[in-house]
Motif scaffolding. Sequence first.
Motif, mmCIF file in Angstrom:
data_model
loop_
_atom_site.group_PDB
_atom_site.id
_atom_site.type_symbol
_atom_site.label_atom_id
_atom_site.label_comp_id
_atom_site.label_asym_id
_atom_site.label_seq_id
_atom_site.Cartn_x
_atom_site.Cartn_y
_atom_site.Cartn_z
ATOM 1 N N ALA A 108 0.917 -1.118 -0.028
ATOM 2 C CA ALA A 108 0.011 -0.029 -0.037
ATOM 3 C C ALA A 108 0.851 1.143 0.067
ATOM 4 C CB ALA A 108 -0.966 -0.151 1.179
ATOM 5 N N VAL A 109 0.372 2.349 -0.738
ATOM 6 C CA VAL A 109 1.092 3.487 -0.730
ATOM 7 C C VAL A 109 0.681 4.454 0.313
ATOM 8 C CG1 VAL A 109 1.515 5.432 -2.154
ATOM 9 C CG2 VAL A 109 1.334 3.499 -3.192
ATOM 10 N N VAL A 110 1.479 5.080 0.888
ATOM 11 C CA VAL A 110 1.171 5.949 2.040
ATOM 12 C C VAL A 110 1.605 7.056 1.768
ATOM 13 C CG1 VAL A 110 1.847 6.641 4.301
ATOM 14 C CG2 VAL A 110 1.866 4.062 3.910
ATOM 15 N N ASP A 111 0.498 8.005 1.865
ATOM 16 C CA ASP A 111 0.650 9.429 1.469
ATOM 17 C C ASP A 111 1.279 9.959 2.766
ATOM 18 O OD1 ASP A 111 0.365 12.113 0.440
ATOM 19 O OD2 ASP A 111 -1.811 12.252 0.762
ATOM 20 N N TRP A 112 2.575 10.401 2.669
ATOM 21 C CA TRP A 112 3.297 11.025 4.017
ATOM 22 C C TRP A 112 2.930 12.331 4.218
ATOM 23 C CZ3 TRP A 112 5.104 7.617 7.293
ATOM 24 C CH2 TRP A 112 5.336 6.479 6.914
ATOM 25 N N LEU A 113 2.650 13.217 3.232
ATOM 26 C CA LEU A 113 2.142 14.481 3.377
ATOM 27 C C LEU A 113 0.886 14.590 4.187
ATOM 28 C CD1 LEU A 113 2.501 17.373 2.967
ATOM 29 C CD2 LEU A 113 1.456 17.313 0.649
ATOM 30 N N ALA A 114 -0.147 13.639 4.085
ATOM 31 C CA ALA A 114 -1.370 13.762 4.761
ATOM 32 C C ALA A 114 -0.955 13.298 6.284
ATOM 33 C CB ALA A 114 -2.438 12.659 4.056
ATOM 34 N N VAL A 115 -0.219 12.093 6.385
ATOM 35 C CA VAL A 115 0.071 11.883 7.684
ATOM 36 C C VAL A 115 0.636 12.921 8.470
ATOM 37 C CG1 VAL A 115 1.470 10.323 9.054
ATOM 38 C CG2 VAL A 115 0.385 9.295 7.050
ATOM 39 N N ALA A 116 1.727 13.561 7.830
ATOM 40 C CA ALA A 116 2.349 14.762 8.467
ATOM 41 C C ALA A 116 1.518 15.772 8.771
ATOM 42 C CB ALA A 116 3.550 15.229 7.821
ATOM 43 N N THR A 117 0.599 15.953 8.059
ATOM 44 C CA THR A 117 -0.309 17.340 8.304
ATOM 45 C C THR A 117 -1.372 16.883 9.379
ATOM 46 O OG1 THR A 117 -0.579 17.733 5.734
ATOM 47 C CG2 THR A 117 -2.206 18.478 6.987
ATOM 48 N N ALA A 118 -1.757 15.713 9.358
ATOM 49 C CA ALA A 118 -2.635 15.095 10.369
ATOM 50 C C ALA A 118 -1.947 15.169 11.760
ATOM 51 C CB ALA A 118 -2.955 13.760 10.043
ATOM 52 N N ILE A 119 -0.760 14.749 11.847
ATOM 53 C CA ILE A 119 0.112 14.972 13.109
ATOM 54 C C ILE A 119 0.062 16.436 13.431
ATOM 55 C CG2 ILE A 119 2.315 14.526 14.214
ATOM 56 C CD1 ILE A 119 2.626 11.850 12.406
ATOM 57 N N TYR A 120 0.444 17.053 12.562
ATOM 58 C CA TYR A 120 0.650 18.728 12.545
ATOM 59 C C TYR A 120 -0.743 19.172 13.322
ATOM 60 C CZ TYR A 120 1.829 23.389 11.871
ATOM 61 O OH TYR A 120 1.957 25.034 12.268
ATOM 62 N N ALA A 121 -1.840 18.915 12.611
ATOM 63 C CA ALA A 121 -3.135 19.567 13.087
ATOM 64 C C ALA A 121 -3.653 18.922 14.439
ATOM 65 C CB ALA A 121 -4.207 19.257 12.020
ATOM 66 N N PHE A 122 -3.099 17.794 14.719
ATOM 67 C CA PHE A 122 -3.222 17.153 16.001
ATOM 68 C C PHE A 122 -2.562 17.823 17.216
ATOM 69 C CE2 PHE A 122 -2.234 13.993 19.486
ATOM 70 C CZ PHE A 122 -3.712 13.787 20.060
ATOM 71 N N VAL A 123 -1.207 18.102 16.820
ATOM 72 C CA VAL A 123 -0.602 18.691 18.054
ATOM 73 C C VAL A 123 -1.068 20.168 18.165
ATOM 74 C CG1 VAL A 123 1.675 19.492 18.334
ATOM 75 C CG2 VAL A 123 1.636 17.236 17.561
ATOM 76 N N ALA A 124 -1.260 20.639 16.936
ATOM 77 C CA ALA A 124 -1.761 22.256 17.100
ATOM 78 C C ALA A 124 -2.964 22.320 18.049
ATOM 79 C CB ALA A 124 -1.986 22.895 15.697
ATOM 80 N N GLY A 125 -3.882 21.425 17.572
ATOM 81 C CA GLY A 125 -5.049 21.436 18.295
ATOM 82 C C GLY A 125 -5.002 20.971 19.977
ATOM 83 N N LEU A 126 -3.978 20.177 20.337
ATOM 84 C CA LEU A 126 -3.805 19.619 21.532
ATOM 85 C C LEU A 126 -3.135 20.940 22.062
ATOM 86 C CD1 LEU A 126 -3.837 17.324 23.595
ATOM 87 C CD2 LEU A 126 -1.460 16.924 22.853
ATOM 88 N N LEU A 127 -2.407 21.619 21.738
ATOM 89 C CA LEU A 127 -1.717 22.905 22.494
ATOM 90 C C LEU A 127 -2.671 24.242 22.311
ATOM 91 C CD1 LEU A 127 1.811 23.054 20.421
ATOM 92 C CD2 LEU A 127 1.432 22.408 22.867
ATOM 93 N N LEU A 128 -3.690 24.340 21.426
ATOM 94 C CA LEU A 128 -4.873 25.143 21.614
ATOM 95 C C LEU A 128 -5.698 24.729 22.891
ATOM 96 C CD1 LEU A 128 -5.984 25.851 17.947
ATOM 97 C CD2 LEU A 128 -4.711 27.454 19.627
ATOM 98 N N LEU A 129 -5.978 23.586 23.109
ATOM 99 C CA LEU A 129 -6.637 23.305 24.446
ATOM 100 C C LEU A 129 -6.110 23.496 25.485
ATOM 101 C CD1 LEU A 129 -8.303 19.730 23.447
ATOM 102 C CD2 LEU A 129 -9.192 21.774 23.406
#
Length: 129
Positions: A108-129
């Motif tokens: 399976a091909v992994v879209d690393w840009l989507a994975v990195a964006t999801a991690i970035y958004a998760f950490v940003a949301g966690l920091l905003l909380l």
Amino acid sequence: MMLAILAESALRCLILGSVVWIGLNLLRVRNPHVHMTSWVMVLVASLSMPLLKHWTTVSVTPAALPVPAPESLWPAINPLTGPLTEPLPSSLPSDPGTPVAIGGAGHAVVDWLAVATAIYAFVAGLLLL
């Protein structure tokens, strides 16, 4: 694209800060005014790196080959039987439109840009909380 620009700028800022820190320690600078000026310049340069990235882009165009391609290649010679008489097997398909099966096509091909964006958004949301 934006995440790649931010990551590259963060790496450049880290390298710049490390170079300034090593320079200040190697030169044994003890003057607080020089320290403050150095770190303010690092901060200004770090904040301007994402903006100046496209300004300093250099494009390299490939030049023509300096030597022309040979007319014919030397034939492959087998030391036991002489010149190679049968054609070499080709790994390419005979038709240009035919798809080629590549080894490991079941992976399976992994879209690393989507994975990195999801991690970035998760950490940003966690920091905003």
